[in-house]
Structures are given as structure tokens and as C-alpha cells.
Scaffold this motif. Structure first.
Motif, PDB file in Angstrom:
ATOM      1  N   ASP A   4      -5.219 -11.524  10.349  1.00 21.20           N
ATOM      2  CA  ASP A   4      -5.490 -12.743   9.590  1.00 21.20           C
ATOM      3  C   ASP A   4      -6.057 -13.778  10.562  1.00 21.20           C
ATOM      4  O   ASP A   4      -5.398 -14.155  11.540  1.00 21.20           O
ATOM      5  N   LYS A   7      -3.956 -16.588  11.798  1.00 19.78           N
ATOM      6  CA  LYS A   7      -2.803 -16.266  12.624  1.00 19.78           C
ATOM      7  C   LYS A   7      -3.177 -16.135  14.107  1.00 19.78           C
ATOM      8  O   LYS A   7      -2.310 -15.984  14.956  1.00 19.78           O
ATOM      9  N   TYR A  58     -14.210 -17.823   9.300  1.00 19.65           N
ATOM     10  CA  TYR A  58     -13.033 -18.690   9.216  1.00 19.65           C
ATOM     11  C   TYR A  58     -13.095 -19.793  10.266  1.00 19.65           C
ATOM     12  O   TYR A  58     -12.872 -20.968   9.983  1.00 19.65           O
TER      13      TYR A  58
END
Length: 336
Positions: A4, A7, A58
Motif C-alpha cells: 500500500d 504505508k 500516489y
């Protein structure tokens, strides 16, 4: 299974971002970071594996959102920083932080020192006035300052720590003198007005990172000149929470020397890590009884807690001086 992106640790996210924007822009960004930040990010870059398109998207999206939250408002920024921090922390607590922020922004020479090897710094400043040396060391991180101090002549070390501990502020003339030194040595300059640096805590932090024998010699010299100041530095060099770094045998030795009443009172102000350390070094029954005593104690005055902690620390220092235990910390003596 893909990681992720949210994370990933901060340095990894920064590394992904910098590697995404290209070598030139990334180099420009790194120029504005400190040596420890560059080291962390460089390590993250070298160890990155399996960076997916999702990771890149991201990180870039997060950067875009963060950038959108900032505006070009910068007029009167220095006054704004002072006002906000004074309101949030009070003048006493905010003063040192404010000056470090504003000084760090303008002090290219002092910041440049943080990139140098401690031995090189020591060679650069060893012939300067001890007050200048004290100011320089106060601006370095404690571990770097400690190593730099260890390379200076023994006869200078106690005097410099005394000066660090008693620094209450740096006058413009002193900073100007420091500016001239750094300009000659590093082609840097310093335009800050003043700075709150040094103090007893700074001296204690530096000594904590020194070798135990060197630290003891320096403290002996400080105490001979000013016994009260030496005691204040000593109190901050090893605080109650530092007991978590003492080995199990040392904790067991310490527990045999202190009363249960003092221990219960002292642990009322301790964090869970230290409590667990204490419980682990007691018998199961004794640990259960101590937990029950803590729960039954109820609210206590902070001054009573601090008094009990100081009492236990005094015992710990006595045991350390007699060689029965080794106090932990970055400057602890290596065991063989």
C-alpha cells in the motif's frame, strides 16, 4: 502482494517522488535539505525495489495536494512565525525554537558545518576563542558536537562545556565574529540578528554522546569550577526514563537498593516501556504486587513523583560510580 503506497515510510515516498521528477530537479530539492535528511533519502533511493505505477501516482498526487494547500503568502513571515509560536508555546519555550528556525534559515555557514566530518570541524575551530567554539558546538546536533569535542585538546573540553551550559543568548557582535570565521573557512555568511543557543540541556546532550571516560573527565573539570552547574548538568545527562537502557542485571541490582514506596511513587510518572522493564526484572509475584500498588496509589503530586525519581537516580549514579551497574545511553562505555 503490492505494498500500500500510503504505508511506505516517509523517506521512501520522498525517494519515489525525487526519482520521478528527474535527476536535475531532484538535485535542486536535495540542496535545501540537511545532511541527515539527505542520508535517509539517499538510503531509501538505494534500497527501493518494485516501485509500481500506483506508488508513483500516489506520491505525485499527495505532493500535488500538499502544494495546493500552500499559497504565496510570505509577507511578514518572520513576524508571523514569532507571533504564532509565542502564542502557542509562551515566550519562554518559544524563544529558543524561534531563533533556531530563523537562524537556521539564514545561517549558511553554520548549516554547512553539519556536512563536515567532526575531526575536520575540530581542526577548523581548535585555535578559535573558546566562546566561539562553544557557540559552534551548540549549533551542531548533539552526537556530532560530542565527537567534535572529543577531538579537541583535553585542557579545552571542560571550559567549552562550561561555556555551553552558561550560554544564555548570543549577542550580535559574537555572531558577527562567528560569521567572519565561517566566511573565511567556508565562504559562508550569517545574517541572523541573534540566537538563543547553548544552555545546561545542550551541554548535557553533548556529554551524553561522549565516551564515558571522556565525559567523566569533562564533568570533573566543570564541577571543580562550578559545583552547582555540574550537578545541574549531571541531572540532565541521565534522567529517570533513561533507566530503560540499563541492562537487566543492572536493574535487578538497582531494585535491591531502593524501597518499594519510592519505586511505586517514581513509576507513577514513568512510561510503559520503563514499567515493563522493571516488571520483567522482578519475580512474578513481586511484579503483580507492584502493579496492584500502582493501581491503588491514586493521584499523587508531581513534585513527589519527581522527588522519588531523583532519589532512585541518586542510587543509580552511586552504583554506577562503584562499578556495580552501567548506566545506558549513547555515550556508555563499551563492554568487553
Amino acid at each position: 502482494m503490492a505494498t500500500d503506497p500510503s504505508k511506505r515510510p516517509g523517506p521512501e515516498q520522498v525517494a519515489i517522488f525525487l526519482m520521478s521528477i528527474g535527476e536535475g530537479p531532484a538535485a535542486e530539492v536535495l540542496k535545501h535539505m540537511g545532511p541527515k535528511e539527505v542520508q535517509k533519502i539517499g538510503t531509501a533511493m538505494a534500497s527501493l525495489e518494485r516501485v509500481s505505477r500506483t506508488d508513483i501516482d500516489y506520491v505525485l498526487k499527495r505532493f500535488s495536494e500538499t502544494a495546493m494547500e500552500h499559497t504565496s503568502l510570505g509577507i511578514g513571515a518572520e513576524d508571523y512565525v514569532r507571533s504564532v509560536l509565542n502564542s502557542a508555546l509562551g515566550e519562554d519555550k518559544a524563544s529558543g525554537l524561534i531563533d533556531r528556525i530563523l537562524l537556521g534559515r539564514n545561517s549558511k555557514g553554520l548549516e554547512a558545518l553539519k556536512w563536515l566530518d567532526p575531526r575536520a570541524i575540530a581542526e577548523m575551530i581548535r585555535h578559535e576563542h573558546p566562546q566561539i567554539v562553544a557557540i559552534v558546538l551548540s549549533h551542531l546536533d548533539a552526537d556530532q558536537a560530542a565527537e567534535t569535542l572529543s577531538y579537541l585538546p583535553d585542557r579545552m573540553q571542560s571550559d567549552i562545556v562550561l561555556r555551553i551550559a552558561t550560554l544564555d543568548g548570543v549577542q550580535p557582535a559574537a555572531l558577527h565574529e562567528l560569521d567572519e570565521i565561517l566566511e573565511r573557512q567556508l565562504s559562508g555568511k550569517n545574517t541572523a540578528k541573534s540566537s538563543m543557543v547553548g544552555g545546561v540541556k545542550t551541554a548535557a546532550d553533548i556529554l551524553n554522546f561522549m565516551d564515558a571516560s571522556q565525559s567523566t573527565n569533562v564533568m570533573s573539570g566543570v564541577t571543580q569550577v562550578d559545583e552547582d552547574l555540574g550537578e545541574r548538568i549531571q541531572e540532565l545527562m541521565f534522567v529517570f526514563e533513561s533507566l530503560v537502557d540499563v541492562d537487566d542485571r543492572g536493574i535487578q541490582t538497582l531494585l535491591r537498593e531502593i524501597s518499594t514506596d519510592s519505586l511505586v511513587l517514581a513509576l507513577k510518572g514513568a512510561d510503559d516501556a520503563l514499567k515493563d522493564k522493571i516488571f520483567k526484572n522482578m519475580s512474578k509475584r513481586a511484579a503483580e504486587m507492584l502493579r496492584e500498588d500502582l493501581e491503588a496509589k491514586g493521584p499523587v503530586r508531581l513534585s513527589d513523583v519527581e522527588g522519588a525519581q531523583k532519589e532512585i537516580l541518586a542510587v543509580a549514579r552511586r552504583l554506577s560510580e562503584s562499578g556495580d551497574i552501567v548506566l545506558g545511553g549513547a555515550g556508555g562505555e563499551q563492554m568487553v
